[in-house]
Design a protein around this motif. Structure first.
Motif, PDB file in Angstrom:
ATOM      1  N   LEU A   1       0.836  -1.209   0.000  1.00  0.00           N
ATOM      2  CA  LEU A   1       0.000   0.000   0.000  1.00  0.00           C
ATOM      3  C   LEU A   1       0.871   1.258   0.000  1.00  0.00           C
ATOM      4  CD1 LEU A   1      -2.653  -1.234   2.578  1.00  0.00           C
ATOM      5  CD2 LEU A   1      -3.141  -0.599   0.198  1.00  0.00           C
ATOM      6  N   LYS A   2       1.948   1.242   0.747  1.00  0.00           N
ATOM      7  CA  LYS A   2       2.861   2.395   0.756  1.00  0.00           C
ATOM      8  C   LYS A   2       3.456   2.617  -0.626  1.00  0.00           C
ATOM      9  CE  LYS A   2       4.298   2.117   5.599  1.00  0.00           C
ATOM     10  NZ  LYS A   2       5.426   1.817   6.520  1.00  0.00           N
ATOM     11  N   LYS A   3       3.860   1.530  -1.284  1.00  0.00           N
ATOM     12  CA  LYS A   3       4.409   1.658  -2.638  1.00  0.00           C
ATOM     13  C   LYS A   3       3.387   2.285  -3.576  1.00  0.00           C
ATOM     14  CE  LYS A   3       7.343  -2.479  -2.344  1.00  0.00           C
ATOM     15  NZ  LYS A   3       7.544  -3.858  -2.886  1.00  0.00           N
ATOM     16  N   ALA A   4       2.140   1.844  -3.464  1.00  0.00           N
ATOM     17  CA  ALA A   4       1.093   2.358  -4.347  1.00  0.00           C
ATOM     18  C   ALA A   4       0.833   3.837  -4.088  1.00  0.00           C
ATOM     19  CB  ALA A   4      -0.191   1.552  -4.150  1.00  0.00           C
ATOM     20  N   LEU A   5       0.808   4.228  -2.829  1.00  0.00           N
ATOM     21  CA  LEU A   5       0.548   5.630  -2.506  1.00  0.00           C
ATOM     22  C   LEU A   5       1.713   6.518  -2.920  1.00  0.00           C
ATOM     23  CD1 LEU A   5      -1.110   5.209   1.018  1.00  0.00           C
ATOM     24  CD2 LEU A   5      -2.239   5.662  -1.166  1.00  0.00           C
ATOM     25  N   HIS A   6       2.924   5.966  -2.913  1.00  0.00           N
ATOM     26  CA  HIS A   6       4.088   6.717  -3.385  1.00  0.00           C
ATOM     27  C   HIS A   6       4.038   6.955  -4.891  1.00  0.00           C
ATOM     28  CE1 HIS A   6       6.945   7.671  -0.263  1.00  0.00           C
ATOM     29  NE2 HIS A   6       6.867   6.450   0.246  1.00  0.00           N
ATOM     30  N   SER A   7       3.306   6.110  -5.596  1.00  0.00           N
ATOM     31  CA  SER A   7       3.381   6.107  -7.060  1.00  0.00           C
ATOM     32  C   SER A   7       2.571   7.206  -7.729  1.00  0.00           C
ATOM     33  CB  SER A   7       2.931   4.744  -7.601  1.00  0.00           C
ATOM     34  OG  SER A   7       1.526   4.567  -7.397  1.00  0.00           O
ATOM     35  N   PHE A   8       1.738   7.918  -7.003  1.00  0.00           N
ATOM     36  CA  PHE A   8       1.025   9.016  -7.641  1.00  0.00           C
ATOM     37  C   PHE A   8       1.149  10.275  -6.805  1.00  0.00           C
ATOM     38  CE2 PHE A   8      -2.825   9.179  -5.014  1.00  0.00           C
ATOM     39  CZ  PHE A   8      -2.880   7.900  -4.468  1.00  0.00           C
ATOM     40  N   GLN A   9       0.972  11.406  -7.482  1.00  0.00           N
ATOM     41  CA  GLN A   9       1.236  12.710  -6.885  1.00  0.00           C
ATOM     42  C   GLN A   9       0.287  12.997  -5.735  1.00  0.00           C
ATOM     43  OE1 GLN A   9       3.842  14.563  -7.985  1.00  0.00           O
ATOM     44  NE2 GLN A   9       3.490  15.946  -6.265  1.00  0.00           N
TER      45      GLN A   9
ATOM     46  N   SER B   1       3.077  12.595   1.373  1.00  0.00           N
ATOM     47  CA  SER B   1       4.106  11.696   0.839  1.00  0.00           C
ATOM     48  C   SER B   1       5.233  11.451   1.828  1.00  0.00           C
ATOM     49  CB  SER B   1       4.682  12.280  -0.453  1.00  0.00           C
ATOM     50  OG  SER B   1       3.685  12.383  -1.446  1.00  0.00           O
ATOM     51  N   SER B   2       5.546  12.441   2.640  1.00  0.00           N
ATOM     52  CA  SER B   2       6.647  12.308   3.602  1.00  0.00           C
ATOM     53  C   SER B   2       6.203  11.689   4.923  1.00  0.00           C
ATOM     54  CB  SER B   2       7.282  13.672   3.849  1.00  0.00           C
ATOM     55  OG  SER B   2       6.333  14.582   4.389  1.00  0.00           O
ATOM     56  N   ASN B   3       4.922  11.372   5.050  1.00  0.00           N
ATOM     57  CA  ASN B   3       4.413  10.820   6.312  1.00  0.00           C
ATOM     58  C   ASN B   3       3.682   9.491   6.121  1.00  0.00           C
ATOM     59  OD1 ASN B   3       4.760  12.840   8.709  1.00  0.00           O
ATOM     60  ND2 ASN B   3       4.211  14.115   6.958  1.00  0.00           N
ATOM     61  N   LEU B   4       4.025   8.763   5.068  1.00  0.00           N
ATOM     62  CA  LEU B   4       3.298   7.531   4.783  1.00  0.00           C
ATOM     63  C   LEU B   4       3.470   6.472   5.866  1.00  0.00           C
ATOM     64  CD1 LEU B   4       3.696   7.092   0.924  1.00  0.00           C
ATOM     65  CD2 LEU B   4       1.670   7.795   2.208  1.00  0.00           C
ATOM     66  N   ASP B   5       4.583   6.519   6.614  1.00  0.00           N
ATOM     67  CA  ASP B   5       4.756   5.551   7.693  1.00  0.00           C
ATOM     68  C   ASP B   5       3.714   5.733   8.785  1.00  0.00           C
ATOM     69  OD1 ASP B   5       6.865   4.291   6.501  1.00  0.00           O
ATOM     70  OD2 ASP B   5       8.409   5.400   7.596  1.00  0.00           O
ATOM     71  N   ARG B   6       3.180   6.945   8.918  1.00  0.00           N
ATOM     72  CA  ARG B   6       2.137   7.194   9.921  1.00  0.00           C
ATOM     73  C   ARG B   6       0.740   7.112   9.328  1.00  0.00           C
ATOM     74  NH1 ARG B   6       5.940  11.175  11.787  1.00  0.00           N
ATOM     75  NH2 ARG B   6       4.783  12.889  10.862  1.00  0.00           N
TER      76      ARG B   6
END
Length: 324
Positions: A173-181, A187-192
Motif C-alpha cells: 500500500l505504501k508503494k502504491a501511494l508513493h506512485s502518484f502525486q 508523501s513524507s508521512n506515509l509511515d504514519r
C-alpha cells in the motif's frame, strides 16, 4: 492492575487508560471537550460514569457499529456526534456519493471479482498481500477530498489512514501511494498513514480505509469435532478471528470507515461458527464460541444494500469503472 504491570496512581493514570483500547483517545477527546466533527460539551461537565459508557471520537454510525459488534450496544455516542444527515461531514467522492447523502461506512465487496490480481499471494508463506485490494485502495484515496481536511488544520495522519492486518500488505500500500502525486506533507508521512493494526492503536483519522487482504472461503470441516472446526477457522482467517485487534481496526475512524474486502469470506466464516455452535456439546461451549467468534456475524449483519443507508455494502465490480 497487576495483569498489565501498571499501578494506577495520580501520576500515571493517563498511561493506564491507554491500555483500555479503544477508549484511550475517547478519554483524551472528552478531556479536551473536542469531537472529530465539532466542539462539544467539556469533560468537566460529563460524569465519569457517562464517559465510560459514551464514545467521543466517531460519528454515530461508526460508534454504533463498534458498540453493537464488540460491546453489546453498551457504548453510546456523544450527542454532538449525532446528526440527521452526514453529507457535510463526510469528505467522499462520486463513487457512491450523491448531492444529498454520503455513507459514513462503506464495505467495498470484492467477492465477485475474478482473476489472480484479486487473490492473495500464498507463494511465500507469511507474506500475505492482495494486489487487487491495493489497486482499489489507491483509486479510492485518489478520489478523496483531502484538501478540505487539510484546511481544517488536520495533520496528514489525522486526515486519513490506510490499515491492513498484514505487514506485507501495508508495504504494498505504501508503494502504491508513493506512485502518484500527493501533497508533500502526505508523501513524507506515509509511515504514519499506512499502518498495521498494532501500529495504529491509539491513533485516529477522519477517514480510515481498511484492506482486509484475505480472500477465498472458509469451508466446514468433514469431521465435526472441535479440533477440526478450530483448524479450519485458523486456516481460513488467521488472527482476523481476534476480536480485540478487529476492534482496534474498526474504531480508528472519526468520520468515515471504508472497508475493502471479500464480504463472502467473512460471511462463510460466520456460517461455520454458527454451525459449530449448533453442534457444540454443551451450553458452556456455545457461550464460549459466541463470545470468541460471534463478533463477525454481528458486524456483517449491519451492512445494507440500501443506497440511502449510512452503512452500505457496494459491489467492487460496480465501482471500479468510476474510480479510474
Amino acid at each position: 492492575p497487576e495483569e498489565i504491570g501498571i499501578i494506577c496512581d495520580r501520576d500515571n493514570f493517563d498511561d493506564a487508560l491507554s491500555w483500555l483500547t479503544p477508549f484511550d483517545r475517547f478519554f483524551e477527546k472528552a478531556k479536551n471537550g473536542e469531537s472529530p466533527a465539532e466542539k462539544g460539551t467539556r469533560a468537566s461537565e460529563i460524569p465519569v460514569t457517562q464517559m465510560l459508557a459514551t464514545q467521543h471520537r466517531s460519528l454515530e454510525p461508526i460508534g454504533e457499529l463498534v458498540s453493537c459488534t464488540f460491546y453489546d450496544h453498551k457504548v453510546g455516542t456523544a450527542s454532538n456526534l449525532k446528526h440527521a444527515n452526514y453529507r457535510n461531514l463526510v469528505p467522499w467522492h462520486p463513487v457512491i456519493d450523491d448531492e444529498e447523502r454520503a455513507p459514513v461506512i462503506a464495505w467495498i465487496d470484492t467477492s465477485k471479482l475474478s482473476g489472480t490480481e484479486y487473490e492473495c499471494d500464498f507463494t511465500q508463506p507469511g507474506r500475505l498481500f492482495n494486489v487487487g485490494e491495493v489497486e482499489i485502495v489507491k483509486r479510492i484515496v485518489s478520489g478523496c477530498d483531502l484538501g478540505s481536511l487539510a484546511e481544517e488544520g488536520l495533520v496528514p495522519e489525522e486526515r486519513f489512514k490506510v490499515l491492513s492486518p498484514y505487514g506485507y500488505q501495508v508495504a504494498e500500500l505504501k508503494k502504491a501511494l508513493h506512485s502518484f502525486q500527493m501533497a508533500d506533507d502526505i508523501s513524507s508521512n506515509l509511515d504514519r498513514i499506512a499502518q498495521t493494526i498494532d501500529s495504529s492503536q491509539g491513533g485516529e483519522s477522519a477517514i480510515v480505509i481498511v484492506s482486509m487482504t484475505r480472500t477465498g472461503k472458509v469451508s466446514s470441516p468433514k469431521r465435526k469435532t472441535d479440533e477440526d472446526y478450530e483448524t479450519q477457522i485458523r486456516r481460513g482467517l488467521g488472527f482476523l478471528t481476534d476480536s480485540a485487534r478487529m476492534n482496534v481496526m474498526f474504531s480508528r475512524a472519526m468520520r468515515q470507515l471504508i472497508i475493502v474486502g471479500n464480504y463472502e469470506l467473512f460471511r462463510s466464516f460466520d456460517e461455520m461458527v454458527r454451525e459449530w455452535t449448533k453442534n457444540a456439546a454443551d451450553n458452556a461451549k456455545k457461550k464460549q464460541l459466541e463470545a470468541e467468534f460471534g463478533f463477525w456475524g454481528r458486524l456483517l449483519d449491519q451492512f445494507s444494500d440500501d443506497p440511502d443507508a449510512n452503512i452500505l455494502r457496494v459491489d467492487a465490480q460496480d465501482i471500479l469503472g468510476l474510480i479510474e
